[in-house]
Scaffold this motif. Structure first.
Motif, PDB file in Angstrom:
ATOM      1  N   ALA A 379      -2.078  -3.123  -6.668  1.00  0.00           N
ATOM      2  CA  ALA A 379      -1.506  -3.722  -5.462  1.00  0.00           C
ATOM      3  C   ALA A 379      -0.322  -2.862  -5.028  1.00  0.00           C
ATOM      4  CB  ALA A 379      -1.028  -5.146  -5.751  1.00  0.00           C
ATOM      5  N   ILE A 380      -0.415  -2.296  -3.827  1.00  0.00           N
ATOM      6  CA  ILE A 380       0.734  -1.548  -3.290  1.00  0.00           C
ATOM      7  C   ILE A 380       1.584  -2.545  -2.514  1.00  0.00           C
ATOM      8  CG2 ILE A 380       1.512   0.366  -1.848  1.00  0.00           C
ATOM      9  CD1 ILE A 380      -1.302   1.605  -2.156  1.00  0.00           C
ATOM     10  N   ASN A 381       2.719  -2.905  -3.077  1.00  0.00           N
ATOM     11  CA  ASN A 381       3.614  -3.869  -2.438  1.00  0.00           C
ATOM     12  C   ASN A 381       4.337  -3.148  -1.299  1.00  0.00           C
ATOM     13  OD1 ASN A 381       5.257  -6.044  -1.866  1.00  0.00           O
ATOM     14  ND2 ASN A 381       6.611  -5.724  -3.609  1.00  0.00           N
ATOM     15  N   HIS A 382       4.038  -3.546  -0.063  1.00  0.00           N
ATOM     16  CA  HIS A 382       4.451  -2.790   1.126  1.00  0.00           C
ATOM     17  C   HIS A 382       5.926  -2.966   1.469  1.00  0.00           C
ATOM     18  CE1 HIS A 382       4.717  -2.226   5.607  1.00  0.00           C
ATOM     19  NE2 HIS A 382       4.126  -1.120   5.246  1.00  0.00           N
ATOM     20  N   PHE A 383       6.583  -1.847   1.778  1.00  0.00           N
ATOM     21  CA  PHE A 383       7.950  -1.862   2.316  1.00  0.00           C
ATOM     22  C   PHE A 383       7.899  -1.308   3.743  1.00  0.00           C
ATOM     23  CE2 PHE A 383       9.012  -2.502  -2.006  1.00  0.00           C
ATOM     24  CZ  PHE A 383      10.339  -2.901  -2.090  1.00  0.00           C
ATOM     25  N   TYR A 384       8.862  -1.742   4.586  1.00  0.00           N
ATOM     26  CA  TYR A 384       8.862  -1.281   5.983  1.00  0.00           C
ATOM     27  C   TYR A 384       8.902   0.233   6.095  1.00  0.00           C
ATOM     28  CZ  TYR A 384       9.911  -6.094   7.334  1.00  0.00           C
ATOM     29  OH  TYR A 384       9.839  -7.444   7.528  1.00  0.00           O
ATOM     30  N   SER A 385       9.578   0.897   5.158  1.00  0.00           N
ATOM     31  CA  SER A 385       9.771   2.352   5.274  1.00  0.00           C
ATOM     32  C   SER A 385       8.530   3.157   4.856  1.00  0.00           C
ATOM     33  CB  SER A 385      10.967   2.783   4.426  1.00  0.00           C
ATOM     34  OG  SER A 385      10.752   2.397   3.082  1.00  0.00           O
ATOM     35  N   ASP A 386       7.522   2.507   4.270  1.00  0.00           N
ATOM     36  CA  ASP A 386       6.336   3.256   3.821  1.00  0.00           C
ATOM     37  C   ASP A 386       5.585   3.839   5.021  1.00  0.00           C
ATOM     38  OD1 ASP A 386       7.057   2.168   1.414  1.00  0.00           O
ATOM     39  OD2 ASP A 386       5.359   0.783   1.265  1.00  0.00           O
ATOM     40  N   THR A 387       5.158   5.099   4.902  1.00  0.00           N
ATOM     41  CA  THR A 387       4.337   5.675   5.973  1.00  0.00           C
ATOM     42  C   THR A 387       2.861   5.633   5.570  1.00  0.00           C
ATOM     43  OG1 THR A 387       4.371   7.948   5.134  1.00  0.00           O
ATOM     44  CG2 THR A 387       6.245   7.253   6.509  1.00  0.00           C
ATOM     45  N   ASP A 388       1.989   5.733   6.577  1.00  0.00           N
ATOM     46  CA  ASP A 388       0.537   5.697   6.320  1.00  0.00           C
ATOM     47  C   ASP A 388       0.125   6.809   5.358  1.00  0.00           C
ATOM     48  OD1 ASP A 388       0.465   3.599   8.032  1.00  0.00           O
ATOM     49  OD2 ASP A 388      -0.425   4.682   9.719  1.00  0.00           O
ATOM     50  N   ALA A 389       0.722   7.986   5.545  1.00  0.00           N
ATOM     51  CA  ALA A 389       0.353   9.136   4.695  1.00  0.00           C
ATOM     52  C   ALA A 389       0.746   8.882   3.236  1.00  0.00           C
ATOM     53  CB  ALA A 389       1.031  10.406   5.211  1.00  0.00           C
ATOM     54  N   GLU A 390       1.895   8.237   3.031  1.00  0.00           N
ATOM     55  CA  GLU A 390       2.343   7.949   1.661  1.00  0.00           C
ATOM     56  C   GLU A 390       1.426   6.924   1.004  1.00  0.00           C
ATOM     57  OE1 GLU A 390       7.159   8.703   1.941  1.00  0.00           O
ATOM     58  OE2 GLU A 390       6.356   6.795   2.654  1.00  0.00           O
TER      59      GLU A 390
END
Length: 558
Positions: A379-390
């Motif tokens: 599970a990748i717990n999403h943060f606002y700063s995450d980019t699609d490429a990352e």
């Protein structure tokens, strides 16, 4: 996009009366013992009455090694419970209670975050239903009875130099780690060296979390080895006749606490052994009860999978006969970057290369969990700063490891943001692919068990232990404790015993400083490196900013 704080979100929660939450699980009102309107204990009679039912599916949520960037394991556990309910499954969340000490020390409260939280948050992080106070009292009653027995003539012939039962309190207080008691002359007893551990490191906590029922609890309390005689024979808690009174102090604490998520789904919050120095899982009684009441039970184990999942599988599941159906490993893009060498201050900037460089830590946890025969999803717990490429970089890496990584937005969106993970978990759990087995057999010699964990899970080359430690383990084998599992007390921040080593290191050594017998809990604690069983407060403790505001609300706890 809302940027409300966790506590603002928790305060706006539309809580249902706890009797309604219980009714959802088929628990009648008379079987709930309410503590106010929003929390209740489930009665032992009701628990006994559902034992004939089939078990639901057990899902473990674990994580990579924690970083200062934060991973959100509890948030994901709670979110997944809500997500499973959202897609039509009857799911229950099972998590640990928060320890008071760290709330005023480093990390503040622990009940999830964002729109994936368990409430009432303030109570859960403070006195809650009093379980930890009961454990502290029971533990220290035994401490008092040992010194009292020696004072009144010591008919059990306890060697005062070999009293191994320390004292506990639920506060971080380094001044109490190592101390001398009974100073001040004849009236106060015989001076001896002892110390305090934090309550969550108490063997009483471990016993409460592993006991099947009150009878089993009392038997295990009696089994505690508190001291040795001059001839090295053990003195048990039952020799001091303390087990009955301790069980009386724990009679309510052993009953699981029912609360709710922000989406009014049921959650059991019960027990709380530390995960780095104890076995790090919520109570067996809460988990097994939940399995009788729901189709899915989502539980978490402490810290990274090298500690939490290993102990969950090798101690809790082995002892309670549990068979997990699937495991979720929580990771964040930010934590991957930190493992890839990025400083905390620079985590906001896109850095796909650092994400890739940090992924081997996750890869090792995937392989480790799979080695127990349990299917895995990340599970990748999403943060606002995450980019699609990352995010894509993590997903590509995980696919190469033979697993799937799913982006989860439960923190911002609640159950709506975690439906994909919920569906994948159902797919894994119903695919009958789990073939769970612990890492080592009961019969393996104790030191070999330690080596097995160090080599297979930590990828170390060797375990270093003085002859005195090896001799102690052999003596316990001779005394009949050789079939116990091992509870490793090690830093949570690294696969090694050095908290500063990130990534997936190999070729390191694991030094053992001390071993402790938990004869009642049924395991051997192996203390590695610099780990402390009584934490200290940091230079600026959280306690400095915790206060009541004008409205009488608590500020600064989160």
């Amino acid at each position: 996009m809302s940027h409300k704080t966790d506590i603002e979100i928790a305060r706006e929660a539309k809580k249902k009366p706890i009797l309604e939450v219980g009714a959802k699980l088929g628990i009648p009102a008379e079987s709930l013992l309410p503590y106010g309107h929003d929390k209740a204990k489930v009665s032992q009679e009701f628990i006994n009455s559902v034992q004939g039912r089939p078990d639901g599916k057990l899902i473990l949520v674990t994580a990579i090694n924690p970083t200062p960037a934060g991973e959100g394991k509890t948030t994901t556990t709670v979110g997944l419970g809500d997500g499973l309910n959202r897609i039509g499954k009857k799911a229950i969340v099972c998590i640990r209670e928060a320890s008071l000490g760290p709330n005023f020390g480093m990390k503040g409260g622990a009940a999830g975050g964002g729109y994936a939280q368990v409430v009432p948050m303030e109570e859960m992080n403070l006195h809650f239903t009093g379980d930890f106070h009961a454990i502290t009292s029971a533990h220290n009653l035994l401490s008092a009875m040992i010194d009292n027995h020696i004072y009144w003539g010591n008919s059990l012939d306890i060697d005062q130099r070999r009293v191994v039962w320390r004292r506990v309190m639920d506060m971080n207080d380094r001044a109490l780690r190592d101390m001398v008691v009974s100073l001040g002359g004849v009236a106060n007893g015989f001076p001896r060296q002892t110390g305090f551990d934090i309550t969550v490191a108490s063997e009483v906590m471990a016993i409460l979390c592993l006991a099947r029922d009150l009878k089993d609890l009392e038997k295990r309390l009696g089994d505690i080895v508190v001291a040795y005689r001059r001839d090295k024979t053990p003195v048990y808690c039952r020799d001091l006749k303390a087990d009955g009174a301790m069980a009386v102090l724990l009679k309510d604490a052993i009953q699981p606490n029912l609360v709710q998520t922000l989406e009014n789904n049921p959650a059991f919050v019960h027990g709380g052994p530390f995960a780095n120095i104890a076995h790090g899982c919520n109570s067996v009684i809460a988990t097994t009860t939940a399995l009788k009441l729901g189709e899915y039970v989502v539980t978490e184990a402490g810290f990274g999978a090298d500690l939490g999942a290993e102990k969950f599988f090798d101690i809790k599941c082995r002892k309670a006969g549990l068979k997990p159906a699937a495991a979720v490993i929580v990771a964040t893009v930010r934590a991957m970057k930190m493992n890839g060498g990025v400083a905390k201050a620079d985590l906001g900037a896109e850095n796909v290369e650092a994400v890739r460089k940090g992924c081997p830590n996750l890869g090792r946890h995937i392989a480790n969990v799979k080695s127990f025969g349990v299917p895995v999803v990340v599970a990748i717990n999403h943060f606002y700063s995450d980019t699609d490429a990352e995010v894509a970089a993590v997903q590509e890496y995980v696919a190469q490891q033979g697993a799937e990584a799913i982006l989860c937005k439960h923190w911002a969106q609640g159950s709506a943001g975690i439906e994909d993970l919920a569906r994948k978990v159902v797919h894994l759990a119903e695919g009958e692919s789990a073939n769970f087995a612990p890492l080592y057999p009961d019969e393996m010699p104790l030191f070999q068990k330690v080596e097995t964990i160090a080599k297979r899970i930590y990828h170390a080359d060797e375990v270093i232990a003085d002859k005195s430690i090896r001799d102690q383990l052999k003596a316990w084998e001779a005394a009949g404790y050789g079939n116990f599992p091992i509870c490793m007390a090690k830093t949570q921040y690294s696969f090694t015993t050095d908290p500063n080593v990130r990534g997936a290191p190999t070729g390191h050594t694991v030094p053992i400083r001390e071993v402790r017998l938990s004869a009642g809990a049924g395991f051997i604690v192996v203390i590695c490196g610099e780990i402390m069983t009584m934490p200290g407060l940091p230079k600026v403790p959280s306690a400095e900013v915790i206060r009541l505001n004008e409205a009488g609300q608590i500020e600064g706890l989160f």
